[in-house]
Design a protein around this motif. Structure first.
Motif, PDB file in Angstrom:
ATOM      1  N   PHE A 144     -28.314   8.735  -4.273  1.00  0.00           N
ATOM      2  CA  PHE A 144     -28.067   8.539  -2.840  1.00  0.00           C
ATOM      3  C   PHE A 144     -28.305   7.087  -2.435  1.00  0.00           C
ATOM      4  CE2 PHE A 144     -29.426   9.331   1.734  1.00  0.00           C
ATOM      5  CZ  PHE A 144     -28.127   9.449   2.192  1.00  0.00           C
ATOM      6  N   GLU A 145     -29.395   6.502  -2.943  1.00  0.00           N
ATOM      7  CA  GLU A 145     -29.714   5.117  -2.592  1.00  0.00           C
ATOM      8  C   GLU A 145     -28.612   4.162  -3.064  1.00  0.00           C
ATOM      9  OE1 GLU A 145     -32.003   3.948  -0.587  1.00  0.00           O
ATOM     10  OE2 GLU A 145     -32.613   6.018  -0.238  1.00  0.00           O
ATOM     11  N   GLU A 146     -28.101   4.419  -4.260  1.00  0.00           N
ATOM     12  CA  GLU A 146     -27.019   3.561  -4.777  1.00  0.00           C
ATOM     13  C   GLU A 146     -25.771   3.653  -3.892  1.00  0.00           C
ATOM     14  OE1 GLU A 146     -28.409   4.700  -9.200  1.00  0.00           O
ATOM     15  OE2 GLU A 146     -26.238   4.672  -8.869  1.00  0.00           O
ATOM     16  N   VAL A 147     -25.471   4.867  -3.475  1.00  0.00           N
ATOM     17  CA  VAL A 147     -24.291   5.053  -2.616  1.00  0.00           C
ATOM     18  C   VAL A 147     -24.513   4.348  -1.273  1.00  0.00           C
ATOM     19  CG1 VAL A 147     -22.905   6.762  -1.365  1.00  0.00           C
ATOM     20  CG2 VAL A 147     -23.558   7.192  -3.729  1.00  0.00           C
ATOM     21  N   LEU A 148     -25.724   4.472  -0.752  1.00  0.00           N
ATOM     22  CA  LEU A 148     -26.019   3.799   0.530  1.00  0.00           C
ATOM     23  C   LEU A 148     -25.853   2.290   0.404  1.00  0.00           C
ATOM     24  CD1 LEU A 148     -29.129   5.571   2.082  1.00  0.00           C
ATOM     25  CD2 LEU A 148     -26.742   5.685   2.803  1.00  0.00           C
ATOM     26  N   GLN A 149     -26.329   1.758  -0.720  1.00  0.00           N
ATOM     27  CA  GLN A 149     -26.221   0.316  -0.958  1.00  0.00           C
ATOM     28  C   GLN A 149     -24.747  -0.113  -0.974  1.00  0.00           C
ATOM     29  OE1 GLN A 149     -28.614  -2.009  -1.435  1.00  0.00           O
ATOM     30  NE2 GLN A 149     -27.144  -3.635  -1.927  1.00  0.00           N
ATOM     31  N   ALA A 150     -23.948   0.635  -1.733  1.00  0.00           N
ATOM     32  CA  ALA A 150     -22.509   0.304  -1.827  1.00  0.00           C
ATOM     33  C   ALA A 150     -21.842   0.446  -0.458  1.00  0.00           C
ATOM     34  CB  ALA A 150     -21.836   1.235  -2.839  1.00  0.00           C
ATOM     35  N   THR A 151     -22.230   1.481   0.262  1.00  0.00           N
ATOM     36  CA  THR A 151     -21.631   1.725   1.584  1.00  0.00           C
ATOM     37  C   THR A 151     -21.956   0.577   2.537  1.00  0.00           C
ATOM     38  OG1 THR A 151     -21.856   4.078   1.217  1.00  0.00           O
ATOM     39  CG2 THR A 151     -21.551   3.396   3.475  1.00  0.00           C
ATOM     40  N   GLU A 152     -23.215   0.132   2.480  1.00  0.00           N
ATOM     41  CA  GLU A 152     -23.599  -0.983   3.367  1.00  0.00           C
ATOM     42  C   GLU A 152     -22.813  -2.240   3.026  1.00  0.00           C
ATOM     43  OE1 GLU A 152     -27.872  -1.447   3.311  1.00  0.00           O
ATOM     44  OE2 GLU A 152     -28.080   0.586   4.117  1.00  0.00           O
ATOM     45  N   MET A 184     -13.588   3.877  -3.073  1.00  0.00           N
ATOM     46  CA  MET A 184     -14.489   4.674  -3.897  1.00  0.00           C
ATOM     47  C   MET A 184     -15.802   3.955  -4.262  1.00  0.00           C
ATOM     48  SD  MET A 184     -12.308   6.986  -3.701  1.00  0.00           S
ATOM     49  CE  MET A 184     -13.058   8.350  -4.536  1.00  0.00           C
ATOM     50  N   ASN A 185     -16.552   3.578  -3.265  1.00  0.00           N
ATOM     51  CA  ASN A 185     -17.895   2.990  -3.448  1.00  0.00           C
ATOM     52  C   ASN A 185     -17.887   1.689  -4.252  1.00  0.00           C
ATOM     53  OD1 ASN A 185     -18.407   5.420  -2.261  1.00  0.00           O
ATOM     54  ND2 ASN A 185     -19.752   6.209  -3.836  1.00  0.00           N
ATOM     55  N   LYS A 186     -16.791   0.950  -4.190  1.00  0.00           N
ATOM     56  CA  LYS A 186     -16.741  -0.310  -4.956  1.00  0.00           C
ATOM     57  C   LYS A 186     -16.551  -1.484  -3.994  1.00  0.00           C
ATOM     58  CE  LYS A 186     -14.541   1.820  -8.928  1.00  0.00           C
ATOM     59  NZ  LYS A 186     -13.157   2.165  -9.248  1.00  0.00           N
ATOM     60  N   PRO A 187     -17.660  -2.102  -3.546  1.00  0.00           N
ATOM     61  CA  PRO A 187     -17.553  -3.211  -2.595  1.00  0.00           C
ATOM     62  C   PRO A 187     -16.773  -4.393  -3.162  1.00  0.00           C
ATOM     63  CG  PRO A 187     -19.863  -2.548  -2.901  1.00  0.00           C
ATOM     64  CD  PRO A 187     -19.054  -1.782  -3.894  1.00  0.00           C
ATOM     65  N   ASP A 188     -16.907  -4.638  -4.473  1.00  0.00           N
ATOM     66  CA  ASP A 188     -16.192  -5.785  -5.056  1.00  0.00           C
ATOM     67  C   ASP A 188     -14.676  -5.599  -4.980  1.00  0.00           C
ATOM     68  OD1 ASP A 188     -16.560  -3.663  -6.824  1.00  0.00           O
ATOM     69  OD2 ASP A 188     -16.363  -4.928  -8.604  1.00  0.00           O
ATOM     70  N   VAL A 189     -14.231  -4.364  -5.175  1.00  0.00           N
ATOM     71  CA  VAL A 189     -12.789  -4.087  -5.097  1.00  0.00           C
ATOM     72  C   VAL A 189     -12.319  -4.239  -3.645  1.00  0.00           C
ATOM     73  CG1 VAL A 189     -11.030  -2.300  -5.408  1.00  0.00           C
ATOM     74  CG2 VAL A 189     -12.837  -2.582  -7.124  1.00  0.00           C
ATOM     75  N   ALA A 190     -13.115  -3.712  -2.722  1.00  0.00           N
ATOM     76  CA  ALA A 190     -12.759  -3.832  -1.291  1.00  0.00           C
ATOM     77  C   ALA A 190     -12.670  -5.306  -0.901  1.00  0.00           C
ATOM     78  CB  ALA A 190     -13.797  -3.105  -0.440  1.00  0.00           C
ATOM     79  N   ALA A 191     -13.658  -6.100  -1.335  1.00  0.00           N
ATOM     80  CA  ALA A 191     -13.689  -7.525  -0.972  1.00  0.00           C
ATOM     81  C   ALA A 191     -12.501  -8.261  -1.580  1.00  0.00           C
ATOM     82  CB  ALA A 191     -15.003  -8.146  -1.448  1.00  0.00           C
ATOM     83  N   ALA A 192     -12.164  -7.939  -2.821  1.00  0.00           N
ATOM     84  CA  ALA A 192     -11.046  -8.625  -3.478  1.00  0.00           C
ATOM     85  C   ALA A 192      -9.735  -8.345  -2.740  1.00  0.00           C
ATOM     86  CB  ALA A 192     -10.944  -8.176  -4.940  1.00  0.00           C
ATOM     87  N   ILE A 193      -9.554  -7.110  -2.315  1.00  0.00           N
ATOM     88  CA  ILE A 193      -8.315  -6.753  -1.592  1.00  0.00           C
ATOM     89  C   ILE A 193      -8.253  -7.509  -0.267  1.00  0.00           C
ATOM     90  CG2 ILE A 193      -7.149  -4.839  -0.390  1.00  0.00           C
ATOM     91  CD1 ILE A 193      -7.910  -3.097  -2.805  1.00  0.00           C
ATOM     92  N   LEU A 194      -9.366  -7.551   0.446  1.00  0.00           N
ATOM     93  CA  LEU A 194      -9.382  -8.289   1.720  1.00  0.00           C
ATOM     94  C   LEU A 194      -9.074  -9.766   1.490  1.00  0.00           C
ATOM     95  CD1 LEU A 194     -12.488  -6.698   3.482  1.00  0.00           C
ATOM     96  CD2 LEU A 194     -10.089  -6.394   4.093  1.00  0.00           C
ATOM     97  N   ASN A 195      -9.635 -10.312   0.423  1.00  0.00           N
ATOM     98  CA  ASN A 195      -9.390 -11.729   0.110  1.00  0.00           C
ATOM     99  C   ASN A 195      -7.924 -12.004  -0.153  1.00  0.00           C
ATOM    100  OD1 ASN A 195     -11.399 -13.693   0.118  1.00  0.00           O
ATOM    101  ND2 ASN A 195     -12.539 -12.462  -1.392  1.00  0.00           N
ATOM    102  N   HIS A 196      -7.318 -11.147  -0.976  1.00  0.00           N
ATOM    103  CA  HIS A 196      -5.908 -11.339  -1.322  1.00  0.00           C
ATOM    104  C   HIS A 196      -5.008 -11.271  -0.091  1.00  0.00           C
ATOM    105  CE1 HIS A 196      -5.972 -11.654  -5.618  1.00  0.00           C
ATOM    106  NE2 HIS A 196      -6.697 -10.574  -5.749  1.00  0.00           N
ATOM    107  N   LEU A 197      -5.418 -10.443   0.904  1.00  0.00           N
ATOM    108  CA  LEU A 197      -4.528 -10.192   2.051  1.00  0.00           C
ATOM    109  C   LEU A 197      -4.996 -10.904   3.316  1.00  0.00           C
ATOM    110  CD1 LEU A 197      -4.006  -6.347   1.481  1.00  0.00           C
ATOM    111  CD2 LEU A 197      -2.577  -8.223   0.661  1.00  0.00           C
TER     112      LEU A 197
END
Ligand code: FAD
Length: 293
Positions: free
Chosen positions: A27-35, A272-285
């Protein structure tokens, strides 16, 4: 705020998805990724509901934190498979108390041994029954699922579209699609859906595939058609984690750019709980989204 307003906004926007853990230890790991995903300030974050109707406690808690602590609009998923009327009503009240106003209303996958026929006697055999319940429970903004490649339980698309229309008539404000890897499938689906008279917004759901072993899982889950252009990328880069991740993110961005270019203004990304993937997509676009990341 209602998510429908975000979806209808003139700006090009993205939303992201997170899923709850299966047990306390993660749960803590998911919370961290969510934040971390929340810190990227997507237009909203959806929180899935555990398969088989399990995990509602975590969904509610993650959604509550996102909404009240991280200050990001939240879409909490809710499934009704096997759910009793009293439980659903209590859950909806708890959502209201937590300040959650947006719900993705789903039936959920049928557990092993259960069939649509055995569901017939339950209080909510279909998502439309849950949508009616939510509509009557308060001023919620309601999303529902749709399937450009047809839901696996439907034999023909016309049948699937008929029941999809029933979900909208029951009160769904917008629809989010199952993942797809060929945008033409989405465009064909939209054409057929609009012919039925359904006018609510449809949010395309895009899944960035960043590991080769996700391909099989994604295909099993959704039955999605994988175009040659996509499978050859997996063939070429699947053995190299860095290369596959980069290629998968760029493929997803390419799909999103094409959707934007063809009039879609809001896309939901299955991050799917992957902040790095979310950030990369935002960067590209970033240029298209009009924001620096
Ligand atoms: P329904 O709309 O009830 O449709 C299921 C099938 O029944 C379809 O074939 C449909 O055509 C048919 N049907 C619908 N109404 C009727 C009717 N009145 N009479 C006869 N047939 C009918 N699963 C989870 O467990 N948790 C999640 O958080 C989750 N999030 C999702 C988000 C999205 C965007 C999508 C696309 C799927 C998600 N799922 C989730 C998976 C979903 O629960 C499954 O695909 C499930 O099998 C169907 O759910 P539904 O809400 O589409 O069901």
């Amino acid at each position: 705020m209602k998510i429908l307003d975000e979806i209808l906004d003139e700006k090009l926007t993205l939303s992201f998805e997170v899923f709850p853990p299966k047990n306390d230890s993660t749960f803590e790991e998911v919370l961290q990724a969510t934040e971390e995903i929340a810190a990227l300030k997507p237009s909203f974050i959806s929180v899935t509901y555990g398969a088989g109707g399990k995990g509602g406690r975590y969904t509610m808690e993650i959604a509550r934190r996102l909404q009240n602590t991280d200050r990001v609009e939240t879409l909490a998923h809710l499934t009704c498979v096997g759910a009793g009327r009293e439980d659903v009503r209590a859950y909806l009240q708890a959502m209201k108390d937590a300040g959650i106003h947006n719900i993705m209303a789903l039936r959920g996958d049928l557990p092993e041994g259960m069939t649509p026929e055995t569901m017939a006697g339950s209080p909510y055999p279909h998502a439309s029954d849950l949508i009616r319940e939510i509509r009557g429970a308060g001023d919620f903004c309601i999303g529902a699922a749709c399937y450009p490649e047809v839901h696996p339980e439907s034999s023909v698309q016309a049948e699937d579209l008929k029941w999809l229309k029933a979900k909208v008539e029951a009160g769904a404000d917008f629809l989010t699609t199952q993942m797809f890897f060929d945008n033409n499938l989405l465009y064909n689906f939209l054409y057929k859906l609009r012919e039925t008279g359904v006018t609510v917004p449809v949010v395309p759901g895009i899944m960035p595939i960043t590991r080769a072993n996700q391909v099989m899982r994604a295909q099993k889950l959704s039955g999605s058609f994988m175009p040659r252009r996509f499978t050859s990328l997996v063939d070429k880069f699947g053995h190299s984690p860095d290369a596959m991740k980069q290629a998968g993110i760029i493929y997803a961005c390419d799909q999103i750019i094409d959707l934007f270019a063809n009039g879609i203004r809001h896309v939901h990304v299955y991050t799917m709980n992957k902040p790095d993937v979310a950030a990369a997509i935002l960067n590209h676009l970033s240029g298209m989204l009009g924001r620096a990341f």
